[in-house]
Every structure is written in C-alpha cells, then in structure tokens.
Design a protein around this motif. Structure first.
Motif, PDB file in Angstrom:
ATOM      1  N   THR A 252     105.560  23.160 -31.206  1.00 39.00           N
ATOM      2  CA  THR A 252     106.196  22.055 -31.930  1.00 39.00           C
ATOM      3  C   THR A 252     105.746  22.022 -33.380  1.00 39.00           C
ATOM      4  O   THR A 252     106.509  21.637 -34.275  1.00 39.00           O
ATOM      5  N   GLY A 253     104.516  22.431 -33.619  1.00 38.59           N
ATOM      6  CA  GLY A 253     103.965  22.346 -34.967  1.00 38.59           C
ATOM      7  C   GLY A 253     104.667  23.220 -35.979  1.00 38.59           C
ATOM      8  O   GLY A 253     104.849  22.820 -37.140  1.00 38.59           O
ATOM      9  N   TRP A 254     105.114  24.426 -35.566  1.00 37.84           N
ATOM     10  CA  TRP A 254     105.755  25.321 -36.527  1.00 37.84           C
ATOM     11  C   TRP A 254     107.067  24.760 -37.081  1.00 37.84           C
ATOM     12  O   TRP A 254     107.269  24.765 -38.295  1.00 37.84           O
ATOM     13  N   PRO A 255     107.995  24.257 -36.245  1.00 38.07           N
ATOM     14  CA  PRO A 255     109.210  23.640 -36.817  1.00 38.07           C
ATOM     15  C   PRO A 255     108.895  22.451 -37.718  1.00 38.07           C
ATOM     16  O   PRO A 255     109.569  22.242 -38.733  1.00 38.07           O
ATOM     17  N   VAL A 256     107.872  21.689 -37.355  1.00 40.85           N
ATOM     18  CA  VAL A 256     107.498  20.539 -38.182  1.00 40.85           C
ATOM     19  C   VAL A 256     107.013  21.006 -39.549  1.00 40.85           C
ATOM     20  O   VAL A 256     107.391  20.446 -40.591  1.00 40.85           O
ATOM     21  N   LEU A 257     106.168  22.035 -39.574  1.00 42.95           N
ATOM     22  CA  LEU A 257     105.673  22.551 -40.851  1.00 42.95           C
ATOM     23  C   LEU A 257     106.810  23.110 -41.702  1.00 42.95           C
ATOM     24  O   LEU A 257     106.843  22.895 -42.931  1.00 42.95           O
ATOM     25  N   ILE A 258     107.728  23.822 -41.066  1.00 40.69           N
ATOM     26  CA  ILE A 258     108.870  24.367 -41.808  1.00 40.69           C
ATOM     27  C   ILE A 258     109.725  23.239 -42.381  1.00 40.69           C
ATOM     28  O   ILE A 258     110.163  23.294 -43.543  1.00 40.69           O
ATOM     29  N   LEU A 260     108.713  20.171 -43.131  1.00 38.28           N
ATOM     30  CA  LEU A 260     107.982  19.516 -44.218  1.00 38.28           C
ATOM     31  C   LEU A 260     108.024  20.353 -45.495  1.00 38.28           C
ATOM     32  O   LEU A 260     108.139  19.813 -46.605  1.00 38.28           O
ATOM     33  N   LEU A 261     107.929  21.672 -45.345  1.00 41.07           N
ATOM     34  CA  LEU A 261     108.007  22.544 -46.511  1.00 41.07           C
ATOM     35  C   LEU A 261     109.391  22.444 -47.155  1.00 41.07           C
ATOM     36  O   LEU A 261     109.509  22.315 -48.384  1.00 41.07           O
ATOM     37  N   PHE A 262     110.436  22.473 -46.328  1.00 40.42           N
ATOM     38  CA  PHE A 262     111.797  22.345 -46.843  1.00 40.42           C
ATOM     39  C   PHE A 262     111.999  20.991 -47.520  1.00 40.42           C
ATOM     40  O   PHE A 262     112.592  20.903 -48.610  1.00 40.42           O
ATOM     41  N   ALA A 263     111.495  19.916 -46.898  1.00 40.12           N
ATOM     42  CA  ALA A 263     111.638  18.576 -47.464  1.00 40.12           C
ATOM     43  C   ALA A 263     110.896  18.452 -48.792  1.00 40.12           C
ATOM     44  O   ALA A 263     111.366  17.787 -49.717  1.00 40.12           O
ATOM     45  N   THR A 264     109.734  19.118 -48.893  1.00 37.01           N
ATOM     46  CA  THR A 264     108.966  19.070 -50.144  1.00 37.01           C
ATOM     47  C   THR A 264     109.732  19.762 -51.273  1.00 37.01           C
ATOM     48  O   THR A 264     109.817  19.238 -52.396  1.00 37.01           O
ATOM     49  N   VAL A 265     110.283  20.935 -50.976  1.00 40.68           N
ATOM     50  CA  VAL A 265     111.067  21.653 -51.987  1.00 40.68           C
ATOM     51  C   VAL A 265     112.295  20.829 -52.383  1.00 40.68           C
ATOM     52  O   VAL A 265     112.630  20.714 -53.581  1.00 40.68           O
ATOM     53  N   LEU A 266     112.981  20.244 -51.424  1.00 38.14           N
ATOM     54  CA  LEU A 266     114.166  19.437 -51.699  1.00 38.14           C
ATOM     55  C   LEU A 266     113.815  18.221 -52.546  1.00 38.14           C
ATOM     56  O   LEU A 266     114.548  17.876 -53.497  1.00 38.14           O
TER      57      LEU A 266
END
Length: 284
Positions: A252-258, A260-266
């Motif tokens: 579950t952690g990997w999709p969450v990290l991805i 969060l990374l996408f949301a940060t860039v956006l």
C-alpha cells in the motif's frame, strides 16, 4: 503589535521547551548506554543478519517458511510460551484452508464453561479461538520454569531490537562462555538452572536451549530441520504473528508515495502558474 510580540514570545518559549526535553532525553539515553555494562550487563553480540524473504521494501511472506515456523512453535515452543494474540482462523493467511484450520483448532484444548454445571473446563478449540496458554496462571508458569515466567511470543519480534534476527540468533546461539569472557567477567558463569547465550543482553538466560538436534521436528515439505533452519523458520513465523499486515502495508505504501510525489509536483506547477502574474516586472 504588542499582541504579535506576545505570540512570538510564547512560540519561542514552546520551541525551547521541546528542545530542552529532546536534549534531556538524549543525555539520559547516552548515560544509560554508557553505564549499561556497569549495571550488571555483560558484553553481548549483535544479532546475526539473516536473509528473510519479507525484508526490504518489496519483501513478501514465504508461506512455506511460515508453515514450518508454526510447526516448530507448535511442537517445541508452545510447551512453555503462549501466543495469546493469534487466533486459529488467522492461519488461513499463511496458506491453510478452512478445513485444515478447523482440524488444527480442534486438536487444541481451550478454556471453556460446562453448560450443565457452570464450572470451568476445557473443550476442543474452534477457528475463532486464540492459541491457549500452556499454563493456567503466572504462578504455575513460574513454578515450572525455575521461577521465570516465559513471555508471550505474539509480539516478540517487535518487542526486541532487530527482533527477527534476534530471535533466530538467540535460538541457534547457545554456547558455553569463553575462557576470555570468564577471565574478564567471572559472573558470566551460568548459575544452576541458567544458561549462557552471547546474544542475550544479561548475565544468564533461564530458558534452556529449545532447539538442540537436527530433525527435532519433521517438516511436511521435506526441508531438513537443522537447528539453524528451525531457528530461522520460527523467527519468521513470529515476525508474521507480530505484524501479519506487514507485506500489505508495504504494498500500500508504494502507491501512496507515488501519489504524494505526483501531488507535490502538481502543487508546485499550480503555484508557479497562479503567482506568475504577481512577479514584479524588471525596470529598464
């Protein structure tokens, strides 16, 4: 203005308070670590580093190893140690089907109540029951184990530093104290009924070596049950009992990290676009 200064002063004082508490905790921890040996503890070895399948960010449970570990616990460890936070039905998660779980539960006697007299009795276990304790109470446990109460193993892999490696190292690491250790620490000689283990951070260990010979248990998958193999298998099983959702948490952690990374860039790109018009223009 004075109100703003008061708020800032309070914030500074709160920050200093947190910093003082952190510094105090660090000093106390360093002092305890420095004086540990002088408080009666012997030098002990760090746990060996075993290669478990569930370790690392992409680790997964090895169902066969967990089943072998259950067999070691059931035939050896359960004579002294409880597993009170694990229900029989939980064993379906390590590869057993419903009928196998029912048969395993029925082979155990769990506390019950006689419906006719209301007196305490025992009955065959059900899948919803939890692993029973080998002793009726703590007094009986202490009396049977040289006045030492065997700890429950449900969370042992989380209760010790580097718990899984610690359990495997401890079970396979019983040995007589070396001459060098006895020369420097004569108190390391085990008292009657106690045992020396270089991985145990104390003077002596009340638990006798539980795993002593090859093929002490017979594995269903044909794996040779050496002391080393049994130690690793039961350690892996106890890692599962301590955190059965470990692998799912990692997955579950990997999709969450991805995300969060996408949301940060956006969010960064949105900020750039929104505030682009607010930048002061350069003068000629």
């Amino acid at each position: 203005m004075s109100k703003l200064l008061s708020v800032r002063l309070v914030a500074i004082l709160v920050g200093l308070g947190f910093a003082f508490v952190a510094l105090f905790a660090f000093v106390i921890g360093a002092y305890n670590a420095a004086t540990e040996e002088s408080q009666g503890h012997l030098p002990y070895e760090k746990p060996r580093d075993f290669d478990f399948a569930f370790e690392g960010p992409f680790g997964k449970w090895d169902a066969q190893q967990l089943q072998r570990g259950l067999k070691v616990y059931n035939e050896v460890c359960s004579a002294c140690h409880s597993l009170k936070f694990v229900a029989f039905r939980d064993l379906e998660a390590i590869g057993y089907d419903e009928s196998q779980v029912k048969a395993f539960a029925a082979s155990k006697q769990v506390p019950g109540i006689d419906p006719n007299t209301g007196e305490a009795t025992t009955r065959p276990g059900l899948p919803t029951d939890y692993f029973p304790s080998p002793y009726p109470n703590a007094v009986a446990a202490a009396a049977a184990n040289n006045n030492a109460i065997p700890p429950d193993l449900s969370l042992m892999a989380k209760a010790r530093a580097d718990g899984t490696n610690y359990v495997a190292s401890l079970l396979s690491g019983y040995a007589e104290p070396t001459a060098e250790l006895l020369a420097e620490h004569p108190e390391a000689a085990p008292a009657p009924g106690l045992h020396h283990n270089p991985y145990f951070p104390n003077l002596n260990l009340a638990m006798a070596p539980p795993l002593t010979t090859t093929d002490q248990v017979t594995y269903d998958d044909g794996t040779q049950a050496t002391v080393e193999q049994m130690s690793q298998d039961v350690a892996a099983f106890l890692a599962w009992t301590a955190e059965p959702t470990m692998v799912k948490r990692k997955q579950t952690g990997w999709p969450v990290l991805i995300f969060l990374l996408f949301a940060t860039v956006l969010a960064y790109l949105s900020k750039k676009q929104i505030w682009a018009a607010a930048k002061p223009k350069k003068r000629d």
